[in-house]
Design a protein around this motif. Structure first.
Motif, PDB file in Angstrom:
ATOM      1  N   ILE A 188      14.540  29.790 -12.481  1.00 57.44           N
ATOM      2  CA  ILE A 188      13.680  30.802 -11.855  1.00 57.44           C
ATOM      3  C   ILE A 188      14.037  31.141 -10.410  1.00 57.44           C
ATOM      4  CG2 ILE A 188      11.581  30.585 -13.258  1.00 57.44           C
ATOM      5  CD1 ILE A 188      10.593  28.450 -11.422  1.00 57.44           C
ATOM      6  N   VAL A 189      14.659  30.226  -9.692  1.00 57.72           N
ATOM      7  CA  VAL A 189      15.030  30.495  -8.306  1.00 57.72           C
ATOM      8  C   VAL A 189      16.214  31.458  -8.285  1.00 57.72           C
ATOM      9  CG1 VAL A 189      15.941  29.434  -6.194  1.00 57.72           C
ATOM     10  CG2 VAL A 189      14.158  28.271  -7.510  1.00 57.72           C
ATOM     11  N   PRO A 190      16.225  32.458  -7.375  1.00 60.30           N
ATOM     12  CA  PRO A 190      17.351  33.399  -7.301  1.00 60.30           C
ATOM     13  C   PRO A 190      18.692  32.679  -7.202  1.00 60.30           C
ATOM     14  CG  PRO A 190      15.564  34.128  -5.887  1.00 60.30           C
ATOM     15  CD  PRO A 190      15.170  32.773  -6.389  1.00 60.30           C
ATOM     16  N   ARG A 191      19.687  33.208  -7.899  1.00 60.47           N
ATOM     17  CA  ARG A 191      21.006  32.583  -7.955  1.00 60.47           C
ATOM     18  C   ARG A 191      21.596  32.389  -6.566  1.00 60.47           C
ATOM     19  NH1 ARG A 191      23.547  28.930 -10.077  1.00 60.47           N
ATOM     20  NH2 ARG A 191      22.466  29.598 -11.981  1.00 60.47           N
ATOM     21  N   SER A 192      21.388  33.339  -5.662  1.00 65.42           N
ATOM     22  CA  SER A 192      21.944  33.215  -4.314  1.00 65.42           C
ATOM     23  C   SER A 192      21.399  31.977  -3.605  1.00 65.42           C
ATOM     24  CB  SER A 192      21.636  34.471  -3.491  1.00 65.42           C
ATOM     25  OG  SER A 192      20.234  34.708  -3.458  1.00 65.42           O
ATOM     26  N   THR A 193      20.108  31.688  -3.809  1.00 69.73           N
ATOM     27  CA  THR A 193      19.498  30.500  -3.203  1.00 69.73           C
ATOM     28  C   THR A 193      20.039  29.231  -3.846  1.00 69.73           C
ATOM     29  OG1 THR A 193      17.479  31.740  -2.718  1.00 69.73           O
ATOM     30  CG2 THR A 193      17.319  29.335  -2.694  1.00 69.73           C
ATOM     31  N   LEU A 194      20.149  29.233  -5.165  1.00 66.45           N
ATOM     32  CA  LEU A 194      20.683  28.060  -5.864  1.00 66.45           C
ATOM     33  C   LEU A 194      22.110  27.758  -5.417  1.00 66.45           C
ATOM     34  CD1 LEU A 194      19.411  28.631  -9.520  1.00 66.45           C
ATOM     35  CD2 LEU A 194      18.470  27.077  -7.799  1.00 66.45           C
ATOM     36  N   ASP A 195      22.920  28.792  -5.216  1.00 68.24           N
ATOM     37  CA  ASP A 195      24.300  28.583  -4.764  1.00 68.24           C
ATOM     38  C   ASP A 195      24.333  27.933  -3.383  1.00 68.24           C
ATOM     39  OD1 ASP A 195      25.292  29.654  -7.080  1.00 68.24           O
ATOM     40  OD2 ASP A 195      25.736  31.619  -6.238  1.00 68.24           O
TER      41      ASP A 195
END
Length: 222
Positions: A188-195
C-alpha cells in the motif's frame, strides 16, 4: 519507549510478565497524552504543564500513535484507536522539527501505517511522509574519505540527535521499525517511498560492519 519495548516483547513471545508491564500504566499514558494535547516536552511537572521551560520531543507523538495501536491490538478497546487518531492529527501538523532523537522517530511511520490499515483513512497513510522525510533529512549522504574517516562508511547513517552524532541504539531502532514499515506496507505504501526505505536499510545494514572495531582501517580512533 519502555512500554513500546514491552509491547514488542509481548507480541513476539506472548509473555505474561511483558503483558503485565505493558498494560500496567496504560491509563496514565493516555491521561498524559490528553493533558499535553499530544505534544510531549522533555520534562513535565505534576500538573502536566510545560510553561515553555523545556524543548518538545515531537517524535514522541508518533511513538504515542504506535503505542496506542499496540494497546488497541492487545485489548480491543476503541479508546486506544481514538487516541491514536487524535495524536495522528497532531503529528500531521509537524514539519522538519519532528525528530528529537531517532529512537522514537522511526515509530511514527509504522504507527501511522497501522492506523491507516485499521481505519482505511488515507490521511494517515499520507502523514507517514512527515517522519520519513525527517529521517532522510537527518541521514548523511556522503563519505568523507579523509583523516579518521578514511576507509570507513558512514553513508546514510542517521544523526542520533540532529547535528550531533550517530549511535548504535538509534540505528538499531531505525533498522527494526523501518523494516516493519517496509514489510507491512509493501502492498500500500507508494513505490517511491518503499524504494527510499529499502535503500536506507541496505546502507544501514552495511554500516553495521563499520561499527566493529577490528574492521577499522585507522585504529588510532579506538
Amino acid at each position: 519507549f519502555n512500554y513500546v519495548a514491552a509491547g514488542d516483547y509481548l507480541e513476539t513471545f506472548d509473555s505474561e510478565p511483558a503483558r503485565k508491564t505493558f498494560l500496567h500504566n496504560a491509563d496514565e499514558v493516555v491521561t498524559a497524552g490528553q493533558k499535553l494535547n499530544y505534544i510531549f516536552p522533555l520534562a513535565i511537572d505534576a500538573e502536566f504543564t510545560n510553561g515553555g521551560k523545556w524543548l518538545n520531543e515531537y517524535d514522541c507523538t508518533g511513538a504515542y500513535v504506535f503505542l496506542m495501536m499496540l494497546y488497541h491490538k492487545e485489548t480491543g478497546d476503541p479508546l486506544y484507536l481514538d487516541e491514536a487518531r487524535k495524536a495522528a492529527q497532531v503529528l500531521s501538523t509537524i514539519g522538519f522539527e519532528y525528530p528529537y532523537e531517532f529512537t522514537t522517530t522511526s515509530l511514527g511511520p509504522i504507527g501511522l501505517l497501522r492506523l491507516y490499515r485499521e481505519t482505511g483513512e488515507k490521511q494517515y497513510l499520507d502523514a507517514c511522509a512527515i517522519p520519513m522525510a525527517a529521517i532522510l533529512r537527518h541521514s548523511w549522504t556522503f563519505n568523507p574519505g579523509y583523516r579518521e574517516y578514511k576507509g570507513r562508511n558512514i553513508f546514510l547513517l542517521t544523526e542520533g540527535m540532529p547535528g550531533v552524532y550517530s549511535n548504535g541504539w538509534e540505528e538499531a531502532t531505525l533498522l527494526r521499525y523501518l523494516y516493519l514499515f517496509l514489510t507491512e506496507g509493501q502492498d500500500i505504501v507508494p513505490r517511491s517511498t518503499l524504494d527510499l526505505v529499502s535503500e536506507l536499510l541496505r546502507w544501514k545494514a552495511l554500516n553495521v560492519a563499520d561499527s566493529i572495531v577490528p574492521l577499522y582501517t585507522d585504529k588510532s580512533i579506538v
